[in-house]
Enzyme design. Structure first.
Site, PDB file in Angstrom:
ATOM      1  N   PRO A  90      -6.224   3.443 -24.090  1.00 25.68           N
ATOM      2  CA  PRO A  90      -6.893   3.720 -22.815  1.00 25.68           C
ATOM      3  C   PRO A  90      -6.698   2.585 -21.816  1.00 25.68           C
ATOM      4  O   PRO A  90      -6.411   1.442 -22.187  1.00 25.68           O
ATOM      5  CB  PRO A  90      -8.369   3.859 -23.210  1.00 25.68           C
ATOM      6  CG  PRO A  90      -8.378   4.081 -24.682  1.00 25.68           C
ATOM      7  CD  PRO A  90      -7.162   3.395 -25.217  1.00 25.68           C
ATOM      8  N   ILE A  91      -6.884   2.918 -20.535  1.00 19.99           N
ATOM      9  CA  ILE A  91      -6.718   1.954 -19.454  1.00 19.99           C
ATOM     10  C   ILE A  91      -8.042   1.235 -19.202  1.00 19.99           C
ATOM     11  O   ILE A  91      -9.115   1.821 -19.330  1.00 19.99           O
ATOM     12  CB  ILE A  91      -6.254   2.675 -18.166  1.00 19.99           C
ATOM     13  CG1 ILE A  91      -5.060   3.591 -18.461  1.00 19.99           C
ATOM     14  CG2 ILE A  91      -5.918   1.664 -17.078  1.00 19.99           C
ATOM     15  CD1 ILE A  91      -3.856   2.894 -19.016  1.00 19.99           C
ATOM     16  N   ALA A 146      -9.665  -1.016 -20.861  1.00 17.55           N
ATOM     17  CA  ALA A 146     -10.437  -0.696 -22.067  1.00 17.55           C
ATOM     18  C   ALA A 146     -10.925  -1.910 -22.835  1.00 17.55           C
ATOM     19  O   ALA A 146     -11.565  -1.760 -23.871  1.00 17.55           O
ATOM     20  CB  ALA A 146      -9.586   0.175 -22.986  1.00 17.55           C
ATOM     21  N   GLY A 147     -10.606  -3.135 -22.386  1.00 18.35           N
ATOM     22  CA  GLY A 147     -11.002  -4.310 -23.144  1.00 18.35           C
ATOM     23  C   GLY A 147     -10.138  -4.581 -24.356  1.00 18.35           C
ATOM     24  O   GLY A 147     -10.516  -5.340 -25.245  1.00 18.35           O
ATOM     25  N   LEU A 148      -8.947  -3.968 -24.389  1.00 16.72           N
ATOM     26  CA  LEU A 148      -8.038  -4.095 -25.530  1.00 16.72           C
ATOM     27  C   LEU A 148      -6.780  -4.898 -25.200  1.00 16.72           C
ATOM     28  O   LEU A 148      -5.861  -4.959 -26.014  1.00 16.72           O
ATOM     29  CB  LEU A 148      -7.642  -2.709 -26.046  1.00 16.72           C
ATOM     30  CG  LEU A 148      -8.782  -1.856 -26.610  1.00 16.72           C
ATOM     31  CD1 LEU A 148      -8.279  -0.454 -26.947  1.00 16.72           C
ATOM     32  CD2 LEU A 148      -9.395  -2.509 -27.849  1.00 16.72           C
ATOM     33  N   GLY A 149      -6.737  -5.501 -24.023  1.00 18.11           N
ATOM     34  CA  GLY A 149      -5.571  -6.292 -23.657  1.00 18.11           C
ATOM     35  C   GLY A 149      -4.293  -5.494 -23.593  1.00 18.11           C
ATOM     36  O   GLY A 149      -3.210  -6.052 -23.781  1.00 18.11           O
ATOM     37  N   GLY A 150      -4.390  -4.199 -23.323  1.00 17.27           N
ATOM     38  CA  GLY A 150      -3.211  -3.344 -23.379  1.00 17.27           C
ATOM     39  C   GLY A 150      -2.111  -3.767 -22.435  1.00 17.27           C
ATOM     40  O   GLY A 150      -0.942  -3.838 -22.819  1.00 17.27           O
ATOM     41  N   LYS A 189      -5.593  -5.599 -28.638  1.00 17.80           N
ATOM     42  CA  LYS A 189      -6.292  -6.857 -28.885  1.00 17.80           C
ATOM     43  C   LYS A 189      -7.784  -6.582 -29.017  1.00 17.80           C
ATOM     44  O   LYS A 189      -8.352  -5.817 -28.241  1.00 17.80           O
ATOM     45  CB  LYS A 189      -6.016  -7.830 -27.729  1.00 17.80           C
ATOM     46  CG  LYS A 189      -6.772  -9.151 -27.762  1.00 17.80           C
ATOM     47  CD  LYS A 189      -8.067  -9.130 -26.956  1.00 17.80           C
ATOM     48  CE  LYS A 189      -7.933  -8.646 -25.543  1.00 17.80           C
ATOM     49  NZ  LYS A 189      -9.272  -8.520 -24.876  1.00 17.80           N
ATOM     50  N   ASP A 204      -4.806 -13.310 -20.640  1.00 20.55           N
ATOM     51  CA  ASP A 204      -4.484 -12.895 -22.012  1.00 20.55           C
ATOM     52  C   ASP A 204      -2.988 -12.946 -22.304  1.00 20.55           C
ATOM     53  O   ASP A 204      -2.573 -12.622 -23.418  1.00 20.55           O
ATOM     54  CB  ASP A 204      -4.961 -11.456 -22.268  1.00 20.55           C
ATOM     55  CG  ASP A 204      -6.464 -11.356 -22.456  1.00 20.55           C
ATOM     56  OD1 ASP A 204      -7.103 -12.409 -22.641  1.00 20.55           O
ATOM     57  OD2 ASP A 204      -6.988 -10.239 -22.413  1.00 20.55           O
ATOM     58  N   SER A 251      -1.532  -6.746 -21.101  1.00 14.08           N
ATOM     59  CA  SER A 251      -0.945  -8.015 -21.535  1.00 14.08           C
ATOM     60  C   SER A 251      -0.088  -7.834 -22.774  1.00 14.08           C
ATOM     61  O   SER A 251       0.974  -8.457 -22.912  1.00 14.08           O
ATOM     62  CB  SER A 251      -2.055  -9.034 -21.809  1.00 14.08           C
ATOM     63  OG  SER A 251      -2.758  -9.348 -20.630  1.00 14.08           O
TER      64      SER A 251
END
Length: 293
Positions: A96-97, A99-103, A10, A138, A105
């Site tokens: 990455p953990i 990371a601001g990418l919503g991984g 995200k 998210d 969620s």
């Protein structure tokens, strides 16, 4: 039986944040797109329930109920009630953990889609969204991986405005940027501008017009506090901003991933290759933004 689902990264094109309410939650306004890079979740029939994480960042992922995939399974089984067959869930962690990418969620959303297919194909989208929304701010936005405008605590969703194809480069300096710490720094350091969304312009037909709108009317309110906590995020932003292919450089979410929007795929490819050569210690991915993928 084996089922697989993609869990896209995200990216927040903008993130406006208001001051905390009485419960400590921050209202937001954000335009979220999804990338054609991300994790993968698979589901297999099994004799006993299990969860494992593989992939480049798999060793950094908790495999108990601290992981949103595990919590998603628990929440959906509780929603369905009654006995349900066990499964083996496997997360191939490529993002990455913290990371601001919503991984997390997005991983949970992929798991919920697979579990519905395996356990309750008649379960409505609304019911699945309710389960996803209970997993975090998210959660509902990342369930389908489709572009959305998010308001409130992130749970008030509406379709995103039509945008042209966006080509981007994602860069993470491989340092964590915990969301809670960034919000605390935000509360301590700034007087909130407020979470009001920008004027939403129809008819943005080129990436140059999109970037002009983003630069003129939007921001990421968490970017400055995140950079203050972790200066390497600032190094990423400075490097991206100095490159000729970059039309706009900004941080996603609470960091540490930053993105550069480029005029096209050729420009994004050239920028990604050059950043990889200059900083082989960073995570760098060329991508398209939009969704669903």
């Amino acid at each position: 039986m084996r089922l697989d689902a993609f869990a896209p990264a995200k990216v927040n094109l903008f993130l406006h944040v208001g001051g905390p309410d009485a419960a400590g939650y921050h209202p937001i306004s954000s335009l979220m797109l999804f990338a054609d890079v991300g994790d993968r979740v698979s589901l297999q029939a099994a004799d006993a329930p299990s969860f494992e994480a593989t992939g480049w960042f798999g060793a950094e992922v908790p495999v108990d109920d601290g992981n949103l995939v595990v919590r998603a399974e628990m929440a959906l089984r509780a929603r369905l009630g009654g006995p349900t067959p066990p499964f083996r869930l496997i997360l191939d962690k490529a993002l990455p953990i913290a990371a601001g990418l919503g991984g997390g969620s997005s991983d949970a959303g992929a798991a919920l889609r697979l579990l519905r297919e395996a356990l309750a194909p008649d379960l409505s989208d609304a019911d699945l969204e309710a389960v996803a929304g209970g997993l975090g701010a998210d959660g509902a936005a990342c369930l389908w991986g489709a572009p959305v405008m998010a308001r409130g605590r992130g749970e008030r969703l509406s379709p995103a405005p039509a945008l042209p194809a966006l080509h981007a480069v994602l860069v993470n300096p491989l340092v964590p940027s915990p969301t809670g710490a960034v919000y605390r720094a935000y509360d301590a350091a700034v007087a909130p501008e407020g979470e009001a969304p920008p004027p939403m312009l129809d008819g943005l037909e080129s990436i140059e017009e999109v970037c002009a709108w983003l630069a003129g009317f939007t921001r990421n309110d968490l970017q400055a506090p995140a950079v203050a906590l972790e200066p390497r995020i600032g190094q990423v932003l400075d490097l991206l901003a100095d490159e000729p292919e970059t039309l706009l450089a900004r941080m996603s979410g609470s960091g540490a991933t930053c993105f550069a929007l480029c005029a096209g795929d050729i420009e994004a490819e050239g920028l990604a290759e050059r950043i990889e050569q200059m900083r082989p210690d960073w995570w760098v991915k060329r991508c398209r933004l939009g969704g669903p993928f």
